[in-house]
Structures are given as C-alpha cells and as structure tokens.
Scaffold this motif. Sequence first.
Motif, PDB file in Angstrom:
ATOM      1  N   THR A  31       0.912  -1.059   0.092  1.00  0.00           N
ATOM      2  CA  THR A  31      -0.014  -0.072  -0.072  1.00  0.00           C
ATOM      3  C   THR A  31       0.777   1.109  -0.008  1.00  0.00           C
ATOM      4  N   PRO A  32       0.224   2.481  -0.514  1.00  0.00           N
ATOM      5  CA  PRO A  32       1.009   3.652  -0.476  1.00  0.00           C
ATOM      6  C   PRO A  32       1.725   4.075   0.937  1.00  0.00           C
ATOM      7  N   ASN A  33       1.426   3.548   1.953  1.00  0.00           N
ATOM      8  CA  ASN A  33       1.816   3.748   3.409  1.00  0.00           C
ATOM      9  C   ASN A  33       2.639   2.685   3.939  1.00  0.00           C
ATOM     10  N   HIS A  34       3.198   1.659   2.938  1.00  0.00           N
ATOM     11  CA  HIS A  34       3.783   0.689   3.633  1.00  0.00           C
ATOM     12  C   HIS A  34       5.251   1.083   4.124  1.00  0.00           C
ATOM     13  N   PRO A  35       5.584   0.700   5.152  1.00  0.00           N
ATOM     14  CA  PRO A  35       6.870   1.602   5.776  1.00  0.00           C
ATOM     15  C   PRO A  35       8.086   1.223   4.855  1.00  0.00           C
ATOM     16  N   ASP A  36       8.359   0.051   3.998  1.00  0.00           N
ATOM     17  CA  ASP A  36       9.494  -0.286   3.170  1.00  0.00           C
ATOM     18  C   ASP A  36       9.248  -0.154   1.786  1.00  0.00           C
ATOM     19  N   ARG A  37       8.090   0.505   1.549  1.00  0.00           N
ATOM     20  CA  ARG A  37       7.924   0.656  -0.241  1.00  0.00           C
ATOM     21  C   ARG A  37       8.741   0.983  -0.996  1.00  0.00           C
ATOM     22  N   ASP A  38       9.632   2.270  -0.345  1.00  0.00           N
ATOM     23  CA  ASP A  38      10.809   2.807  -1.212  1.00  0.00           C
ATOM     24  C   ASP A  38      12.069   1.622  -1.272  1.00  0.00           C
ATOM     25  N   ALA A  39      12.265   1.216  -0.319  1.00  0.00           N
ATOM     26  CA  ALA A  39      13.464  -0.029  -0.366  1.00  0.00           C
ATOM     27  C   ALA A  39      13.042  -1.156  -1.282  1.00  0.00           C
ATOM     28  N   LEU A  40      11.699  -1.704  -1.199  1.00  0.00           N
ATOM     29  CA  LEU A  40      11.179  -2.663  -1.886  1.00  0.00           C
ATOM     30  C   LEU A  40      11.282  -2.408  -3.404  1.00  0.00           C
ATOM     31  N   ARG A  41      10.809  -1.118  -3.783  1.00  0.00           N
ATOM     32  CA  ARG A  41      10.826  -0.638  -5.022  1.00  0.00           C
ATOM     33  C   ARG A  41      12.150  -0.602  -5.632  1.00  0.00           C
ATOM     34  N   LEU A  42      13.116  -0.311  -4.969  1.00  0.00           N
ATOM     35  CA  LEU A  42      14.482   0.036  -5.434  1.00  0.00           C
ATOM     36  C   LEU A  42      15.063  -1.567  -5.545  1.00  0.00           C
ATOM     37  N   LYS A  43      14.659  -2.342  -4.806  1.00  0.00           N
ATOM     38  CA  LYS A  43      15.156  -3.822  -4.918  1.00  0.00           C
ATOM     39  C   LYS A  43      14.951  -4.485  -6.174  1.00  0.00           C
ATOM     40  N   PHE A  44      13.520  -4.443  -6.651  1.00  0.00           N
ATOM     41  CA  PHE A  44      13.173  -5.139  -7.730  1.00  0.00           C
ATOM     42  C   PHE A  44      12.997  -4.401  -9.055  1.00  0.00           C
ATOM     43  N   ILE A  45      13.491  -3.189  -9.113  1.00  0.00           N
ATOM     44  CA  ILE A  45      13.537  -2.314 -10.223  1.00  0.00           C
ATOM     45  C   ILE A  45      14.767  -2.487 -11.092  1.00  0.00           C
ATOM     46  N   GLU A  46      15.992  -3.554 -10.283  1.00  0.00           N
ATOM     47  CA  GLU A  46      16.767  -3.722 -10.842  1.00  0.00           C
ATOM     48  C   GLU A  46      16.520  -5.045 -11.583  1.00  0.00           C
ATOM     49  N   GLU A  47      17.375  -5.272 -12.830  1.00  0.00           N
ATOM     50  CA  GLU A  47      17.211  -6.536 -13.629  1.00  0.00           C
ATOM     51  C   GLU A  47      17.913  -7.863 -12.879  1.00  0.00           C
ATOM     52  N   HIS A  48      16.843  -8.854 -12.903  1.00  0.00           N
ATOM     53  CA  HIS A  48      17.324  -9.925 -12.295  1.00  0.00           C
ATOM     54  C   HIS A  48      16.666 -11.044 -13.076  1.00  0.00           C
ATOM     55  N   THR A  49      16.796 -12.365 -12.460  1.00  0.00           N
ATOM     56  CA  THR A  49      16.307 -13.570 -13.041  1.00  0.00           C
ATOM     57  C   THR A  49      15.960 -14.242 -11.982  1.00  0.00           C
ATOM     58  N   HIS A  50      15.184 -15.560 -11.946  1.00  0.00           N
ATOM     59  CA  HIS A  50      14.771 -16.204 -10.981  1.00  0.00           C
ATOM     60  C   HIS A  50      14.859 -17.806 -11.297  1.00  0.00           C
ATOM     61  N   THR A  51      15.118 -18.659 -10.768  1.00  0.00           N
ATOM     62  CA  THR A  51      15.366 -20.176 -11.237  1.00  0.00           C
ATOM     63  C   THR A  51      14.159 -20.839 -11.289  1.00  0.00           C
ATOM     64  N   ASP A  52      12.870 -20.259 -11.016  1.00  0.00           N
ATOM     65  CA  ASP A  52      11.619 -20.802 -11.373  1.00  0.00           C
ATOM     66  C   ASP A  52      10.748 -19.866 -11.797  1.00  0.00           C
ATOM     67  N   ASP A  53       9.811 -20.150 -12.711  1.00  0.00           N
ATOM     68  CA  ASP A  53       8.742 -19.080 -13.180  1.00  0.00           C
ATOM     69  C   ASP A  53       8.426 -18.000 -12.098  1.00  0.00           C
ATOM     70  N   GLU A  54       8.163 -16.707 -12.513  1.00  0.00           N
ATOM     71  CA  GLU A  54       7.541 -15.698 -11.590  1.00  0.00           C
ATOM     72  C   GLU A  54       6.232 -15.673 -12.148  1.00  0.00           C
ATOM     73  N   VAL A  55       5.243 -16.218 -11.403  1.00  0.00           N
ATOM     74  CA  VAL A  55       3.862 -16.126 -11.812  1.00  0.00           C
ATOM     75  C   VAL A  55       3.247 -15.215 -10.613  1.00  0.00           C
ATOM     76  N   ARG A  56       2.544 -14.152 -11.361  1.00  0.00           N
ATOM     77  CA  ARG A  56       1.904 -13.257 -10.420  1.00  0.00           C
ATOM     78  C   ARG A  56       0.321 -13.241 -11.046  1.00  0.00           C
ATOM     79  N   PHE A  57      -0.738 -13.181  -9.952  1.00  0.00           N
ATOM     80  CA  PHE A  57      -1.907 -12.836 -10.444  1.00  0.00           C
ATOM     81  C   PHE A  57      -2.296 -11.390  -9.826  1.00  0.00           C
ATOM     82  N   PHE A  58      -2.800 -10.514 -10.338  1.00  0.00           N
ATOM     83  CA  PHE A  58      -3.083  -9.147  -9.650  1.00  0.00           C
ATOM     84  C   PHE A  58      -4.366  -9.230  -9.170  1.00  0.00           C
ATOM     85  N   ALA A  59      -4.899  -9.415  -7.963  1.00  0.00           N
ATOM     86  CA  ALA A  59      -6.340  -9.273  -7.439  1.00  0.00           C
ATOM     87  C   ALA A  59      -6.737  -8.073  -7.357  1.00  0.00           C
ATOM     88  N   GLU A  60      -5.809  -7.027  -7.061  1.00  0.00           N
ATOM     89  CA  GLU A  60      -5.972  -5.483  -7.005  1.00  0.00           C
ATOM     90  C   GLU A  60      -5.113  -4.822  -7.310  1.00  0.00           C
TER      91      GLU A  60
END
Length: 183
Positions: free
Chosen positions: A79-108
């Motif tokens: 949510t917009p008020n999540h205390p770690d939102r900035d750190a989480l954004r910076l982490k996953f905004i960098e190019e990466h891979t996974h050894t498994d499929d990354e499957v995401r379903f957006f419920a909201e």
Amino acid sequence: MSALTTYKVSTPRKAVLRTRDNHAIARVLSEAGIRFEQWPVRPLSEGVDSAGVLNAYQAAIDGLNAAEGYTTADVVRLTPNHPDRDALRLKFIEEHTHTDDEVRFFAEGSGAFYLHLGDEVLQVICEAGDLISVPAGTKHWFDMGPTPSFTAIRLFVSPQGWVGHFTGDPLSSAFPRLDGVDA
C-alpha cells in the motif's frame, strides 16, 4: 487497463508498439513465451488477510498448479503507506532472474513488469485480473511505482526458486518508470 509497450534496447525512450488490447498483449507475449491471461476479479473485503485472498481464487490457483506443477502460493500486498515501499521498489526495479517461473496474479491494483528479451524490452502494465508468468531465467524487473497499491498472488514450485538473482546490468535505469508512463 492493462498495457504493453515495446522498446528496442538501443532506444529505451522510443516506443515501438503500444497497445491496451488484451488479445494483442497476450499474442505478443505468447510469441515470446510469456503467459498472459485474465481471471475474473473477485471482490475482496477491505481487511481481508492473505488466506482470504487465496481462498477467493483457490479454484483458479488449483487449476494452474495442476497444469504447471506449482506447489506454493502466497500473497504480497503493498500500500502507499507501507514502511518499506521505497526499499522494496529499489530492490526489484533492478534487472534480475529467477530459477523458477515468476507467476503473479493481480487481485487488486497494478504494477509493471519489464522483460528484457534479446534486443527488446517489453513493458507490461498489469492490472487487477491479470495473470503473468515470466519463465525461469528470463531477465526482467518489476516496478510498483512510488505509491504502490496492489495485492498479488505469487505461485512457484519452491520458495527458493523465487529468490532474485541480480544481473548487475544497469539497463533498467534507462527505461521509463511506472510513474513516468501513461498507465
């Protein structure tokens, strides 16, 4: 509304293709080996916990697990008020891979996946009801925007397969962020 924008790596600010047509998005992504589909959105109560989110979509999750062999599902909610939102954004905004499929379903809510496929980058803005499956080993990054607001179900074969392996390539910084595009 979901959106797909394609870019050449050599011209990261010049769109080659833009579409909001879900059939066109699914076709382009399918040609690249990426699964993209829509599931019916189920209403979620404001305070619903992770178990409630999973329960609302259990039949669809079970079908996908049976078809693809996924064994683990969890829920990530930011949510917009999540205390770690900035750190989480910076982490996953960098190019990466996974050894498994990354499957995401957006419920909201929404978020943007950027898929680095050879000399192209495909930006996929996913909205509520969208399911995306990024194959294992695919270079990508995810942008939740500066004020994240989404609930997503993640599916994988094992929790270890979801760990990001960062490439160190600064490519992601050259492309428009979620807050800098017409979402």
